[in-house]
Scaffold this active site. Structure first.
Site, PDB file in Angstrom:
ATOM      1  N   LYS A  13      11.813 -76.082 -54.776  1.00 36.68           N
ATOM      2  CA  LYS A  13      13.043 -75.679 -53.966  1.00 36.68           C
ATOM      3  C   LYS A  13      14.334 -75.114 -54.619  1.00 36.68           C
ATOM      4  CE  LYS A  13      13.992 -80.395 -53.599  1.00 36.68           C
ATOM      5  NZ  LYS A  13      12.686 -80.854 -54.373  1.00 36.68           N
ATOM      6  N   ARG A 125       9.178 -77.764 -67.074  1.00 36.53           N
ATOM      7  CA  ARG A 125      10.265 -77.186 -66.753  1.00 36.53           C
ATOM      8  C   ARG A 125      11.560 -77.036 -67.925  1.00 36.53           C
ATOM      9  NH1 ARG A 125      13.284 -78.822 -61.403  1.00 36.53           N
ATOM     10  NH2 ARG A 125      13.271 -81.196 -62.566  1.00 36.53           N
ATOM     11  N   ARG A 158      15.681 -81.245 -68.542  1.00 37.46           N
ATOM     12  CA  ARG A 158      16.161 -82.354 -67.770  1.00 37.46           C
ATOM     13  C   ARG A 158      15.972 -83.667 -68.211  1.00 37.46           C
ATOM     14  NH1 ARG A 158      16.284 -80.538 -61.526  1.00 37.46           N
ATOM     15  NH2 ARG A 158      15.889 -82.892 -61.353  1.00 37.46           N
TER      16      ARG A 158
HETATM   17  P1  AP5 Z   1      12.083 -76.085 -59.231  1.00 33.78           P
HETATM   18  O1  AP5 Z   1      12.276 -75.001 -58.392  1.00 33.78           O
HETATM   19  O2  AP5 Z   1      13.014 -76.704 -60.198  1.00 33.78           O
HETATM   20  O3  AP5 Z   1      11.607 -77.421 -58.365  1.00 33.78           O
HETATM   21  P2  AP5 Z   1      12.652 -78.285 -57.548  1.00 33.78           P
HETATM   22  O4  AP5 Z   1      11.578 -78.601 -56.052  1.00 33.78           O
HETATM   23  O5  AP5 Z   1      14.192 -77.835 -57.305  1.00 33.78           O
HETATM   24  O6  AP5 Z   1      12.413 -79.712 -58.237  1.00 33.78           O
HETATM   25  P3  AP5 Z   1      13.722 -80.793 -58.591  1.00 33.78           P
HETATM   26  O7  AP5 Z   1      12.966 -81.484 -59.739  1.00 33.78           O
HETATM   27  O8  AP5 Z   1      14.947 -79.993 -58.904  1.00 33.78           O
HETATM   28  O9  AP5 Z   1      13.850 -81.616 -57.358  1.00 33.78           O
HETATM   29  P4  AP5 Z   1      14.343 -83.003 -57.057  1.00 33.78           P
HETATM   30  O10 AP5 Z   1      14.472 -83.045 -55.753  1.00 33.78           O
HETATM   31  O11 AP5 Z   1      13.615 -84.168 -57.950  1.00 33.78           O
HETATM   32  O12 AP5 Z   1      15.686 -82.814 -58.121  1.00 33.78           O
HETATM   33  P5  AP5 Z   1      17.168 -82.591 -57.490  1.00 33.78           P
HETATM   34  O13 AP5 Z   1      17.863 -81.915 -58.749  1.00 33.78           O
HETATM   35  O14 AP5 Z   1      17.331 -82.292 -56.225  1.00 33.78           O
HETATM   36  O15 AP5 Z   1      10.684 -75.857 -59.886  1.00 33.78           O
HETATM   37  C1  AP5 Z   1      10.188 -76.959 -60.945  1.00 33.78           C
HETATM   38  C2  AP5 Z   1       9.221 -76.351 -61.909  1.00 33.78           C
HETATM   39  O16 AP5 Z   1       8.185 -75.651 -61.507  1.00 33.78           O
HETATM   40  C3  AP5 Z   1      10.027 -75.439 -62.734  1.00 33.78           C
HETATM   41  O17 AP5 Z   1       9.506 -75.041 -64.085  1.00 33.78           O
HETATM   42  C4  AP5 Z   1       9.541 -73.762 -62.130  1.00 33.78           C
HETATM   43  O18 AP5 Z   1       9.699 -72.816 -62.907  1.00 33.78           O
HETATM   44  C5  AP5 Z   1       8.184 -74.228 -61.559  1.00 33.78           C
HETATM   45  N1  AP5 Z   1       7.954 -73.407 -60.478  1.00 33.78           N
HETATM   46  C6  AP5 Z   1       8.490 -73.434 -59.318  1.00 33.78           C
HETATM   47  N2  AP5 Z   1       7.824 -72.854 -58.163  1.00 33.78           N
HETATM   48  C7  AP5 Z   1       6.714 -72.483 -58.838  1.00 33.78           C
HETATM   49  C8  AP5 Z   1       5.443 -71.824 -58.225  1.00 33.78           C
HETATM   50  N3  AP5 Z   1       5.391 -71.384 -57.017  1.00 33.78           N
HETATM   51  N4  AP5 Z   1       4.238 -71.778 -59.117  1.00 33.78           N
HETATM   52  C9  AP5 Z   1       4.418 -72.430 -60.415  1.00 33.78           C
HETATM   53  N5  AP5 Z   1       5.643 -72.798 -61.114  1.00 33.78           N
HETATM   54  C10 AP5 Z   1       6.516 -73.079 -60.312  1.00 33.78           C
HETATM   55  O19 AP5 Z   1      17.930 -84.261 -57.782  1.00 33.78           O
HETATM   56  C11 AP5 Z   1      17.704 -84.840 -58.908  1.00 33.78           C
HETATM   57  C12 AP5 Z   1      18.458 -86.463 -58.767  1.00 33.78           C
HETATM   58  O20 AP5 Z   1      19.747 -86.326 -58.390  1.00 33.78           O
HETATM   59  C13 AP5 Z   1      17.517 -87.305 -57.852  1.00 33.78           C
HETATM   60  O21 AP5 Z   1      16.610 -87.905 -58.534  1.00 33.78           O
HETATM   61  C14 AP5 Z   1      18.570 -88.222 -57.301  1.00 33.78           C
HETATM   62  O22 AP5 Z   1      18.930 -89.190 -58.204  1.00 33.78           O
HETATM   63  C15 AP5 Z   1      20.062 -87.403 -57.084  1.00 33.78           C
HETATM   64  N6  AP5 Z   1      19.955 -86.630 -55.742  1.00 33.78           N
HETATM   65  C16 AP5 Z   1      19.998 -85.306 -55.650  1.00 33.78           C
HETATM   66  N7  AP5 Z   1      20.133 -85.083 -54.306  1.00 33.78           N
HETATM   67  C17 AP5 Z   1      20.448 -86.386 -53.860  1.00 33.78           C
HETATM   68  C18 AP5 Z   1      20.435 -86.629 -52.456  1.00 33.78           C
HETATM   69  N8  AP5 Z   1      20.331 -85.746 -51.508  1.00 33.78           N
HETATM   70  N9  AP5 Z   1      20.553 -87.980 -52.097  1.00 33.78           N
HETATM   71  C19 AP5 Z   1      20.551 -88.915 -53.203  1.00 33.78           C
HETATM   72  N10 AP5 Z   1      20.524 -88.602 -54.527  1.00 33.78           N
HETATM   73  C20 AP5 Z   1      20.410 -87.306 -54.816  1.00 33.78           C
HETATM   74 MG    MG Z   2      15.833 -78.517 -57.898  1.00 32.29          MG
END
Ligand code: AP5
Ligand code: MG
Length: 213
Positions: A13, A125, A158
């Site tokens: 994402k 990552r 992270r």
């Molecule tokens: P990346 O692009 O970083 O993936 P992502 O989908 O953004 O993964 P996240 O871990 O950021 O998602 P998340 O939803 O768990 O975390 P968030 O920060 O939202 O890619 C991942 C890896 O894959 C990278 O190394 C990249 O290079 C690689 N990659 C990407 N595309 C690729 C491809 N096509 N092929 C190969 N490799 C690839 O949330 C974190 C925390 O915040 C949550 O756990 C929660 O505690 C809190 N939080 C955030 N939002 C909310 C909400 N709305 N409600 C409640 N709590 C929330």
């Molecule tokens: Mg993300």
């Protein structure tokens, strides 16, 4: 244009949002990035959400919605949501907010990647502490180890990318976020992209979908 990117932790994402927001002139809204920024600045909000992030649990809906509404109150650009909404309650809150602004969601894009693949990606990552650029030591490595190609700052792992927390985040996704697929499938603006391909191919698919709308 207002877009939501849905998908497992690690589905890409953030990677896609960075490219798509530039390409379409949208404001990239990542609730995870907002919380991590507050955490690193040690603000009261950062302290309030710290325990949720480190345990891989969701921040309570009411708080997430309050933070977003205040951050987006004066934003006039189209929005690209990454990591929000994450529960049906957040989705309903977002719908009500768009209604109040006489606006709507134009596309919900589900980036579909298997759990085995995302668990591997998250362990590999690295994220730049300066500009937030996302790397992967397996598939998208920087030119120099642990140094950002774009701004030269250090690459970090992270805190929630530890094996135990990754498993918890995947379970939380299944329990609390996956029901959103049915919620948005019924809306008529739901699209699915195979996120198992290379990042550039995933982008090309999404761009073609959005241009065809
Ligand atoms: P990346 O692009 O970083 O993936 P992502 O989908 O953004 O993964 P996240 O871990 O950021 O998602 P998340 O939803 O768990 O975390 P968030 O920060 O939202 O890619 C991942 C890896 O894959 C990278 O190394 C990249 O290079 C690689 N990659 C990407 N595309 C690729 C491809 N096509 N092929 C190969 N490799 C690839 O949330 C974190 C925390 O915040 C949550 O756990 C929660 O505690 C809190 N939080 C955030 N939002 C909310 C909400 N709305 N409600 C409640 N709590 C929330
Ligand atoms: Mg993300």
């Amino acid at each position: 244009m207002n877009i939501i990117l849905l998908g497992n932790p690690g589905s890409g994402k953030g990677t896609q949002a960075k490219v798509l927001s530039q390409k379409f002139g949208l404001f990239h809204v990542s609730t995870g990035d907002i919380f991590r920024e507050e955490l690193s600045k040690k603000t009261p909000l950062g302290q309030e959400v710290a325990g949720y992030l480190s345990a891989g649990r969701l921040v309570p809906d009411k708080l997430v919605l309050e933070v977003l509404k205040s951050r987006l109150a004066k934003e006039t650009r189209g929005l690209l949501f990454d990591g929000f909404p994450r529960t049906v309650e957040q989705a309903e809150g977002l719908d009500a907010w768009f209604d109040s602004r006489k606006a709507a969601i134009d596309a919900v894009i589900f980036i579909n990647v298997s759990e085995t693949e995302v668990a591997k990606r998250l362990g590999d990552r690295r994220t730049c502490e300066g500009c937030g650029k996302i790397y992967n030591i397996g598939t998208q490595p920087p030119q120099k180890p642990d140094v950002c190609d774009a701004c030269g700052k250090k690459l970090l792992t992270r805190d929630d990318d530890k094996p135990g927390v990754i498993l918890k985040r995947l379970q939380v996704y299944k329990d609390q976020t996956e029901p959103l697929l049915a919620y948005y499938r019924a809306s008529g603006s739901f699209y699915e992209a195979d996120g198992g391909q290379a990042p550039e191919s995933v982008t090309a698919k999404i761009v073609a979908m959005l241009n065809g709308k």
